[in-house]
Design an enzyme around this catalytic site. Structure first.
Site, PDB file in Angstrom:
ATOM      1  N   ASP A 241      -2.652 -11.063   6.618  1.00 31.51           N
ATOM      2  CA  ASP A 241      -3.843 -10.511   5.979  1.00 31.51           C
ATOM      3  C   ASP A 241      -3.410 -10.081   4.584  1.00 31.51           C
ATOM      4  O   ASP A 241      -2.662  -9.119   4.425  1.00 31.51           O
ATOM      5  CB  ASP A 241      -4.346  -9.313   6.800  1.00 31.51           C
ATOM      6  CG  ASP A 241      -5.509  -8.590   6.145  1.00 31.51           C
ATOM      7  OD1 ASP A 241      -5.924  -8.980   5.030  1.00 31.51           O
ATOM      8  OD2 ASP A 241      -6.009  -7.615   6.756  1.00 31.51           O
TER       9      ASP A 241
ATOM     10  N   LYS B 224     -11.335  -7.259  -3.143  1.00 29.80           N
ATOM     11  CA  LYS B 224     -10.278  -6.495  -3.804  1.00 29.80           C
ATOM     12  C   LYS B 224      -9.727  -7.216  -5.030  1.00 29.80           C
ATOM     13  O   LYS B 224      -9.630  -6.603  -6.073  1.00 29.80           O
ATOM     14  CB  LYS B 224      -9.148  -6.161  -2.833  1.00 29.80           C
ATOM     15  CG  LYS B 224      -9.436  -4.937  -1.974  1.00 29.80           C
ATOM     16  CD  LYS B 224      -9.964  -5.248  -0.625  1.00 29.80           C
ATOM     17  CE  LYS B 224     -10.264  -4.016   0.219  1.00 29.80           C
ATOM     18  NZ  LYS B 224     -10.309  -4.346   1.643  1.00 29.80           N
TER      19      LYS B 224
ATOM     20  N   TRP C 280      -5.918  -1.571   9.243  1.00 28.23           N
ATOM     21  CA  TRP C 280      -6.352  -2.978   9.311  1.00 28.23           C
ATOM     22  C   TRP C 280      -5.487  -3.757  10.277  1.00 28.23           C
ATOM     23  O   TRP C 280      -5.982  -4.575  11.057  1.00 28.23           O
ATOM     24  CB  TRP C 280      -6.345  -3.618   7.924  1.00 28.23           C
ATOM     25  CG  TRP C 280      -7.248  -2.905   6.964  1.00 28.23           C
ATOM     26  CD1 TRP C 280      -6.903  -2.290   5.811  1.00 28.23           C
ATOM     27  CD2 TRP C 280      -8.676  -2.700   7.107  1.00 28.23           C
ATOM     28  NE1 TRP C 280      -8.007  -1.709   5.221  1.00 28.23           N
ATOM     29  CE2 TRP C 280      -9.097  -1.949   5.992  1.00 28.23           C
ATOM     30  CE3 TRP C 280      -9.608  -3.072   8.072  1.00 28.23           C
ATOM     31  CZ2 TRP C 280     -10.435  -1.567   5.808  1.00 28.23           C
ATOM     32  CZ3 TRP C 280     -10.947  -2.696   7.897  1.00 28.23           C
ATOM     33  CH2 TRP C 280     -11.333  -1.949   6.775  1.00 28.23           C
TER      34      TRP C 280
HETATM   35  C1  LIG Z   1     -10.450  -4.228   2.980  1.00 25.49           C
HETATM   36  C2  LIG Z   1      -9.500  -4.800   3.932  1.00 25.49           C
HETATM   37  C3  LIG Z   1      -9.922  -5.386   5.150  1.00 25.49           C
HETATM   38  C4  LIG Z   1     -11.348  -5.391   5.593  1.00 25.49           C
HETATM   39  O1  LIG Z   1     -12.093  -6.287   4.883  1.00 25.49           O
HETATM   40  P1  LIG Z   1     -13.629  -6.559   5.256  1.00 25.49           P
HETATM   41  O2  LIG Z   1     -13.958  -7.702   4.352  1.00 25.49           O
HETATM   42  O3  LIG Z   1     -14.376  -5.308   4.956  1.00 25.49           O
HETATM   43  O4  LIG Z   1     -13.702  -6.923   6.695  1.00 25.49           O
HETATM   44  C5  LIG Z   1      -8.963  -5.961   5.958  1.00 25.49           C
HETATM   45  N1  LIG Z   1      -7.667  -5.952   5.617  1.00 25.49           N
HETATM   46  C6  LIG Z   1      -7.228  -5.377   4.475  1.00 25.49           C
HETATM   47  C7  LIG Z   1      -5.778  -5.402   4.157  1.00 25.49           C
HETATM   48  C8  LIG Z   1      -8.138  -4.787   3.604  1.00 25.49           C
HETATM   49  O5  LIG Z   1      -7.702  -4.232   2.461  1.00 25.49           O
END
Ligand SMILES: *Cc1c(COP(=O)(O)O)cnc(C)c1O
Length: 356
Positions: free
Chosen positions: A166, A190, A99
């Site tokens: 993020d 999540k 990511w």
């Molecule tokens: C799942 C995840 C993403 C991607 O998320 P999307 O909503 O599918 O774009 C980005 N960063 C992290 C840390 C993630 O766990």
């Protein structure tokens, strides 16, 4: 049989969230209509988004000057929205996984990107330390929890510029000191809601300092001005997010969530460390994620991995297969996962090991 849901995302939601969402799909706020078929401009939905926003501010103790936004496009959309809005000249990024590197790729479209450190050559099995962030960077971007590799930065780094993080897979599992942040963002699927909405918390005074033209939908100021209602927001995920936030509040807030998360993770890591059959993949124990626990079988048992997954399925354990790029196992212990599920997994590991 009761299922124990260890999926990495979309992932387990509290029973409270799912039950209230199911109820509102049949009859939303006494309107006699489904939440699937009401106007996002109805007073009933306005109340939902207002309360959800207030609860995010309350639970995370967000100071004045920050705006809470509910956007579409997933966390991956933020990989471009962040630099679009915040990268004037140069940004620093830490490469700790898939990511993070996706975010780096997007940022390069907008300016100079200095990757201050990377653990890529080691398969992202640790968090780089001792890196230096240039003081003239517009921001330093990092991923607090690397969902795929099971590493986590639970303590913020000290850097000489503002930070952007993020927090998709560990938001609401620790307190956040916002004083050094310009923005944080998290896809909902999540620790918050079904997929479809992304929570963005952005410092208003950090905006408006780039020269480029920003498309309307990608400009945070558009969504700030319209209270996340410039266009139709993801109504159902926002409704579910509100349920989760109410549930978090009723449990006692972040402090209690963190206590539970630490307890669950300690239980599973202890089982891994005490086993001859299983071993963790993260090399420095201080980097271990409390949200996604990654482990494999030691070389002499390696061929039993598939059998173990089937054995677990027989006990209602779902979703422990590791990400396809890592293999082995990954048990995601998000906030909604009860400690009982961790006990069932630990027991399964123990029983499987004694019979082999
Ligand atoms: C799942 C995840 C993403 C991607 O998320 P999307 O909503 O599918 O774009 C980005 N960063 C992290 C840390 C993630 O766990």
């Amino acid at each position: 049989m009761k299922k124990h849901n260890f999926y990495a995302g979309p992932s387990i939601l509290s029973e409270y969230t799912i039950q209230n969402t199911a109820d509102a799909i049949l009859n939303f706020a006494g309107t006699g209509l489904s939440v699937l078929e009401v106007s996002h401009r109805s007073k009933e939905f306005q109340a939902v988004i207002d309360e959800a926003t207030a609860l995010v501010k309350d639970l995370l103790d967000i100071p004045q000057g920050f705006e809470v936004l509910w956007l579409g496009g997933g966390a991956s959309m933020q990989f471009c929205m962040i630099p679009y809005n915040l990268l004037a000249k140069k940004a620093a990024y830490l490469d700790t996984g898939t990511w993070a590197s996706n975010a780096i790729k997007e940022a390069r479209l907008f300016g100079d990107v200095e990757v201050v450190a990377s653990s890529k050559d080691a398969g992202y099995t640790f968090i780089p330390k001792g890196f230096e962030v240039p003081a003239d960077a517009d921001y330093f971007h990092f991923t607090t929890n690397n969902t795929i590799y099971g590493t986590e930065m639970r303590v913020d780094p000290t850097v000489p510029c503002r930070m952007v993080a993020d927090m998709s897979s560990d938001i609401f599992s620790r307190p956040i000191d916002f004083s050094n942040y310009d923005a944080i963002y998290a896809g909902a699927q999540k620790n918050l809601a079904p997929a479809g909405v992304t929570l963005v918390i952005v410092r208003e005074e950090a905006l408006g300092h780039v020269d480029r033209a920003i498309p309307t939908m990608l400009d945070y100021r558009t969504h700030i001005k319209k209270g996340s209602m410039f266009n139709t927001p993801p109504v159902l995920p926002i409704f579910s997010a509100l349920q989760t936030l109410r549930y978090y509040k009723s449990l006692g807030g972040i402090e209690e969530l963190e206590r539970r998360d630490l307890e669950k993770a300690a239980m599973l890591y202890e089982a891994i460390d005490g086993s001859k059959m299983f071993t963790g993949t993260v090399t420095d124990p201080s980097d271990r994620s409390i949200m996604n626990v990654c482990f494999v079988m030691t070389p002499e048992y390696k061929e039993l991995e598939k059998e173990f997954i089937d054995f677990c399925a027989g006990r209602g354990i779902v979703g422990i297969k590791g990400h396809r790029s890592v293999g082995g196992f990954r048990a995601s212990l998000y906030n909604a996962l009860p400690i009982e599920s961790v006990k069932v997994l630990v027991e399964a590991m123990h029983d499987f090991e004694t019979t082999h």
